[in-house]
Motif scaffolding. Sequence first.
Motif, PDB file in Angstrom:
ATOM      1  N   SER A 203       0.832  -1.211   0.000  1.00  0.00           N
ATOM      2  CA  SER A 203       0.000   0.000   0.000  1.00  0.00           C
ATOM      3  C   SER A 203       0.861   1.254   0.000  1.00  0.00           C
ATOM      4  O   SER A 203       0.529   2.261  -0.627  1.00  0.00           O
ATOM      5  CB  SER A 203      -0.959  -0.005   1.193  1.00  0.00           C
ATOM      6  OG  SER A 203      -0.259  -0.143   2.414  1.00  0.00           O
ATOM      7  N   GLY A 204       2.010   1.181   0.687  1.00  0.00           N
ATOM      8  CA  GLY A 204       2.913   2.331   0.716  1.00  0.00           C
ATOM      9  C   GLY A 204       3.481   2.659  -0.645  1.00  0.00           C
ATOM     10  O   GLY A 204       3.495   3.825  -1.073  1.00  0.00           O
ATOM     11  N   ASN A 205       3.938   1.644  -1.361  1.00  0.00           N
ATOM     12  CA  ASN A 205       4.513   1.877  -2.689  1.00  0.00           C
ATOM     13  C   ASN A 205       3.489   2.429  -3.662  1.00  0.00           C
ATOM     14  O   ASN A 205       3.776   3.340  -4.449  1.00  0.00           O
ATOM     15  CB  ASN A 205       5.116   0.578  -3.236  1.00  0.00           C
ATOM     16  CG  ASN A 205       6.395   0.182  -2.529  1.00  0.00           C
ATOM     17  OD1 ASN A 205       7.024   1.006  -1.865  1.00  0.00           O
ATOM     18  ND2 ASN A 205       6.790  -1.079  -2.652  1.00  0.00           N
ATOM     19  N   VAL A 206       2.272   1.880  -3.628  1.00  0.00           N
ATOM     20  CA  VAL A 206       1.216   2.371  -4.517  1.00  0.00           C
ATOM     21  C   VAL A 206       0.844   3.805  -4.162  1.00  0.00           C
ATOM     22  O   VAL A 206       0.672   4.651  -5.040  1.00  0.00           O
ATOM     23  CB  VAL A 206      -0.026   1.453  -4.449  1.00  0.00           C
ATOM     24  CG1 VAL A 206      -1.191   2.055  -5.225  1.00  0.00           C
ATOM     25  CG2 VAL A 206       0.309   0.066  -5.000  1.00  0.00           C
ATOM     26  N   ALA A 207       0.739   4.089  -2.856  1.00  0.00           N
ATOM     27  CA  ALA A 207       0.390   5.437  -2.419  1.00  0.00           C
ATOM     28  C   ALA A 207       1.425   6.460  -2.905  1.00  0.00           C
ATOM     29  O   ALA A 207       1.076   7.578  -3.304  1.00  0.00           O
ATOM     30  CB  ALA A 207       0.270   5.481  -0.897  1.00  0.00           C
ATOM     31  N   ARG A 208       2.685   6.082  -2.887  1.00  0.00           N
ATOM     32  CA  ARG A 208       3.735   6.994  -3.364  1.00  0.00           C
ATOM     33  C   ARG A 208       3.616   7.230  -4.863  1.00  0.00           C
ATOM     34  O   ARG A 208       3.772   8.366  -5.347  1.00  0.00           O
ATOM     35  CB  ARG A 208       5.114   6.431  -3.000  1.00  0.00           C
ATOM     36  CG  ARG A 208       5.384   6.462  -1.500  1.00  0.00           C
ATOM     37  CD  ARG A 208       6.759   5.893  -1.145  1.00  0.00           C
ATOM     38  NE  ARG A 208       6.899   5.851   0.315  1.00  0.00           N
ATOM     39  CZ  ARG A 208       6.614   4.786   1.057  1.00  0.00           C
ATOM     40  NH1 ARG A 208       6.228   3.654   0.475  1.00  0.00           N
ATOM     41  NH2 ARG A 208       6.734   4.832   2.374  1.00  0.00           N
ATOM     42  N   LYS A 209       3.343   6.185  -5.613  1.00  0.00           N
ATOM     43  CA  LYS A 209       3.208   6.327  -7.068  1.00  0.00           C
ATOM     44  C   LYS A 209       2.011   7.186  -7.443  1.00  0.00           C
ATOM     45  O   LYS A 209       2.015   7.855  -8.486  1.00  0.00           O
ATOM     46  CB  LYS A 209       3.096   4.941  -7.716  1.00  0.00           C
ATOM     47  CG  LYS A 209       4.385   4.143  -7.659  1.00  0.00           C
ATOM     48  CD  LYS A 209       4.229   2.768  -8.294  1.00  0.00           C
ATOM     49  CE  LYS A 209       5.536   1.976  -8.223  1.00  0.00           C
ATOM     50  NZ  LYS A 209       5.391   0.617  -8.798  1.00  0.00           N
ATOM     51  N   LEU A 210       1.003   7.195  -6.587  1.00  0.00           N
ATOM     52  CA  LEU A 210      -0.202   7.985  -6.851  1.00  0.00           C
ATOM     53  C   LEU A 210      -0.127   9.389  -6.260  1.00  0.00           C
ATOM     54  O   LEU A 210      -1.074  10.164  -6.400  1.00  0.00           O
ATOM     55  CB  LEU A 210      -1.433   7.257  -6.286  1.00  0.00           C
ATOM     56  CG  LEU A 210      -1.810   5.940  -6.971  1.00  0.00           C
ATOM     57  CD1 LEU A 210      -2.935   5.252  -6.207  1.00  0.00           C
ATOM     58  CD2 LEU A 210      -2.217   6.176  -8.428  1.00  0.00           C
ATOM     59  N   GLY A 211       0.971   9.694  -5.580  1.00  0.00           N
ATOM     60  CA  GLY A 211       1.141  11.027  -5.010  1.00  0.00           C
ATOM     61  C   GLY A 211       0.409  11.243  -3.708  1.00  0.00           C
ATOM     62  O   GLY A 211       0.228  12.386  -3.271  1.00  0.00           O
ATOM     63  N   LEU A 212       0.004  10.144  -3.051  1.00  0.00           N
ATOM     64  CA  LEU A 212      -0.691  10.253  -1.771  1.00  0.00           C
ATOM     65  C   LEU A 212       0.285  10.246  -0.602  1.00  0.00           C
ATOM     66  O   LEU A 212      -0.102  10.539   0.533  1.00  0.00           O
ATOM     67  CB  LEU A 212      -1.676   9.084  -1.614  1.00  0.00           C
ATOM     68  CG  LEU A 212      -2.872   9.057  -2.558  1.00  0.00           C
ATOM     69  CD1 LEU A 212      -3.572   7.704  -2.475  1.00  0.00           C
ATOM     70  CD2 LEU A 212      -3.841  10.182  -2.236  1.00  0.00           C
ATOM     71  N   LEU A 213       1.531   9.903  -0.859  1.00  0.00           N
ATOM     72  CA  LEU A 213       2.523   9.738   0.193  1.00  0.00           C
ATOM     73  C   LEU A 213       3.895  10.120  -0.340  1.00  0.00           C
ATOM     74  O   LEU A 213       4.276   9.687  -1.434  1.00  0.00           O
ATOM     75  CB  LEU A 213       2.522   8.281   0.676  1.00  0.00           C
ATOM     76  CG  LEU A 213       3.459   7.884   1.816  1.00  0.00           C
ATOM     77  CD1 LEU A 213       3.178   8.698   3.069  1.00  0.00           C
ATOM     78  CD2 LEU A 213       3.311   6.387   2.108  1.00  0.00           C
ATOM     79  N   ASP A 219       6.361   4.330   8.391  1.00  0.00           N
ATOM     80  CA  ASP A 219       6.292   4.495   9.842  1.00  0.00           C
ATOM     81  C   ASP A 219       5.070   5.319  10.228  1.00  0.00           C
ATOM     82  O   ASP A 219       4.194   5.589   9.404  1.00  0.00           O
ATOM     83  CB  ASP A 219       7.577   5.121  10.370  1.00  0.00           C
ATOM     84  CG  ASP A 219       7.888   6.484   9.733  1.00  0.00           C
ATOM     85  OD1 ASP A 219       7.027   7.022   9.002  1.00  0.00           O
ATOM     86  OD2 ASP A 219       8.993   7.008   9.971  1.00  0.00           O
ATOM     87  N   GLY A 220       5.019   5.718  11.492  1.00  0.00           N
ATOM     88  CA  GLY A 220       3.871   6.471  11.979  1.00  0.00           C
ATOM     89  C   GLY A 220       3.686   7.804  11.277  1.00  0.00           C
ATOM     90  O   GLY A 220       2.555   8.231  11.025  1.00  0.00           O
ATOM     91  N   LYS A 221       4.780   8.472  10.947  1.00  0.00           N
ATOM     92  CA  LYS A 221       4.683   9.760  10.247  1.00  0.00           C
ATOM     93  C   LYS A 221       4.134   9.571   8.841  1.00  0.00           C
ATOM     94  O   LYS A 221       3.344  10.392   8.354  1.00  0.00           O
ATOM     95  CB  LYS A 221       6.052  10.437  10.217  1.00  0.00           C
ATOM     96  CG  LYS A 221       6.544  10.894  11.578  1.00  0.00           C
ATOM     97  CD  LYS A 221       7.925  11.525  11.494  1.00  0.00           C
ATOM     98  CE  LYS A 221       8.411  11.969  12.876  1.00  0.00           C
ATOM     99  NZ  LYS A 221       9.788  12.527  12.823  1.00  0.00           N
ATOM    100  N   ALA A 222       4.548   8.508   8.192  1.00  0.00           N
ATOM    101  CA  ALA A 222       4.010   8.201   6.860  1.00  0.00           C
ATOM    102  C   ALA A 222       2.515   7.893   6.946  1.00  0.00           C
ATOM    103  O   ALA A 222       1.725   8.333   6.089  1.00  0.00           O
ATOM    104  CB  ALA A 222       4.758   7.018   6.256  1.00  0.00           C
ATOM    105  N   LEU A 223       2.120   7.149   7.980  1.00  0.00           N
ATOM    106  CA  LEU A 223       0.704   6.821   8.144  1.00  0.00           C
ATOM    107  C   LEU A 223      -0.128   8.082   8.353  1.00  0.00           C
ATOM    108  O   LEU A 223      -1.213   8.212   7.784  1.00  0.00           O
ATOM    109  CB  LEU A 223       0.521   5.872   9.324  1.00  0.00           C
ATOM    110  CG  LEU A 223      -0.918   5.411   9.578  1.00  0.00           C
ATOM    111  CD1 LEU A 223      -1.460   4.644   8.382  1.00  0.00           C
ATOM    112  CD2 LEU A 223      -0.992   4.552  10.839  1.00  0.00           C
ATOM    113  N   ALA A 224       0.379   9.025   9.144  1.00  0.00           N
ATOM    114  CA  ALA A 224      -0.345  10.276   9.370  1.00  0.00           C
ATOM    115  C   ALA A 224      -0.520  11.042   8.062  1.00  0.00           C
ATOM    116  O   ALA A 224      -1.584  11.613   7.792  1.00  0.00           O
ATOM    117  CB  ALA A 224       0.407  11.130  10.394  1.00  0.00           C
TER     118      ALA A 224
END
Length: 254
Positions: A203-213, A219-224
């Motif tokens: 989910s983290g990798n996809v979120a980064r590719k979509l510009g959500l992260l 970690d916790g900061k990424a989740l926030a």
Amino acid sequence: MNKSELKDFLDEKVIQYNTFDFIESDPVQIPHLFTQKEDIEISGFLSATIAWGNRKMIIKNSHRMMDLMGNAPYDFVMSHNEDDLDRLETFVHRTFNGGDFSSFIKSLKHIYQNNGGLEAVFTKHQEKDSMLKSIHEFKKVFFEIPHLSRTQKHISDPLNNSAAKRINMYLRWMIRQDNNGVDFGIWNSISPSSLSCPLDVHSGNVARKLGLLTRKQNDGKALAELDLQLRKLDKKDPVKYDFALFGLGVFEGF
């Protein structure tokens, strides 16, 4: 794509993956073996606890946990004796071993006997649109009885900058009502708007590719950061996008 297009795209993926077919390849199948509320809660909690590593092995070992408890998790928790706990000693999933399993059983009994059950403990410290303090306080209650010190690592604390992926996944199962037979929605005392995405490598990798992260660590900061973006897409049910992000990563290699 712009924000509107991104929302439409992710909403379509939620519809695609938040279906009954999702269950057969996911650890959520374990609590679906049961109908009693307490059995669902306990089996879900235990299977979510070991949900890291190979998915087939997670599911296999979760089934073994249920077998070791006679496929009656609530009854086992409440009425076990020392001989019953002895047979758990053979269990192992990565770094979670039989001693950890026994500690968990004892703590679960403590919670149901003295704290009104899992739902009551998580509800007690709930804050608006956040489960961070609730999870933190739950961990304190869980380990307030004698236990193996090594076992504490198996419950994450989001106030220590952990993404707490497994416990957030468990809370999604219990709290979110999807009307599609995947998430149970049996905890009506907590709003789905408070849930956080079970952030993992997929989910983290996809979120980064979509510009959500943007943050590189999961970690916790990424989740926030991710939670903030998902709440902009749907403030009432932000964690539904876990299906989209996870599905895109695992099933589509996005």
